[in-house]
Design an enzyme around this catalytic site. Structure first.
Site, mmCIF file in Angstrom:
data_model
loop_
_atom_site.group_PDB
_atom_site.id
_atom_site.type_symbol
_atom_site.label_atom_id
_atom_site.label_comp_id
_atom_site.label_asym_id
_atom_site.label_seq_id
_atom_site.Cartn_x
_atom_site.Cartn_y
_atom_site.Cartn_z
ATOM 1 C CB SER A 1 -0.917 0.032 1.233
ATOM 2 O OG SER A 1 -0.145 -0.036 2.419
ATOM 3 C CB CYS A 2 2.869 2.811 2.397
ATOM 4 S SG CYS A 2 4.124 1.749 3.152
ATOM 5 N N GLY A 3 4.490 1.530 -0.290
ATOM 6 C CA GLY A 3 5.788 1.593 -0.932
ATOM 7 C C GLY A 3 6.909 1.544 0.079
#
Length: 282
Positions: free
Chosen positions: A114-116
């Site tokens: 989701s956030c990298g």
């Protein structure tokens, strides 16, 4: 190799009626990326295009710039205790003489879908020096109405999303609106890495005449990946972050958010948008 989708039993309730049926879900598995035999990062991804994903990730990290920098990428045999290959570990070998950046900075090598990549030691460590400054000469110029048409074209090309409803997508378009490539993944940053990695493998970097369109929001990391690939324009169907806007302003990247129908917000690099055409529509 892992499958892009998997089947699971689901209890379905529709207007009070209950039924059991199989449902198609997007697959999510870890991928460990090794660099010249040393563990570097782990990302949660949708299996497929793993070599391109690893190559694109290393472009954004400043390791690879051209196909000549890449010697080969292989799956690591013996990734488990019994010696079997899970196809979840890849080793990227750089060409002898390629200078590697300093990876000794504290960082969390786990990358969520989701956030990298998270946990860099500082913002300065994230702002990797770009190999190619954004220098589209002559400048890319895109009419607002052409830009507005791209999300529908992206959605129409999302084959796995149609079956699962659970994937992000990233696509490259020419300045004339031609779809060049599209990748899907549970992580929007993975989808971008797969695009950039394929471009590197095909000798297509820098992507100095391309438009990058992403489903969802535009984070700092996605803006960084665009800059590292030499892409002059990043558009997202949702909001950008403040750091993404700051990076775009600093590097000359055109950043468009909330691209929905004829509406959009241009946060940086408005000179590449044909604003008169947009005003005429209004």
């Amino acid at each position: 190799m892992g499958r892009v989708t998997e089947r699971r039993k689901v209890l379905r309730i529709r207007d009070g009626a209950v039924s059991a049926r199989p449902d198609t879900l997007v697959a999510e598995e870890p991928l460990e990326i090794r660099l010249n035999g040393k563990p570097l990062a782990v990302t949660m991804r949708t299996p497929g295009d793993d070599f391109a994903l690893a190559a694109g990730f290393l472009v954004s990290e400043g390791v690879l710039a051209t196909a000549d920098d890449l010697q080969n990428i292989v799956y690591c045999a013996g990734a488990t205790v019994d010696g079997s290959n899970t196809y979840n570990v890849v080793d990227v070998r750089t060409t002898p003489g390629v200078e590697l950046p300093d990876f000794t900075l504290e960082r969390n090598v786990y990358t969520s879908s989701s956030c990298g990549l998270c946990g860099k030691a500082s913002l300065d460590a994230v702002r990797t020096t770009a190999r190619w400054p954004i220098a589209d000469t002559p400048p890319v110029r895109v009419e607002a109405r052409l830009l507005a048409s791209l999300p529908d074209r992206l959605r129409a090309a999302q084959q796995v999303f149609d079956r699962t409803g659970g994937l992000h997508a990233a696509a490259l378009f020419t300045e004339d609106g031609e779809l060049v490539d599209i990748r899907e993944d549970v992580g929007r940053h993975n989808a971008v890495d797969k695009l950039v990695g394929r471009a590197l493998q095909n000798g297509g970097l820098p992507l100095s005449r391309a438009i990058l369109l992403v489903s969802g929001r535009a984070s700092f990391e996605l803006a960084q990946k665009a800059v590292m690939a030499g892409i002059p324009m990043l558009a997202a169907v949702s909001a950008p972050s403040s750091l993404a806007v700051d990076l775009a302003a600093e590097t000359g990247l055109t950043l468009v958010g909330f691209l929905r129908g004829p509406n959009m917000n241009v946060y940086a690099g408005e000179d590449r948008i044909a604003l008169r055409a947009a005003a005429a529509q209004g």
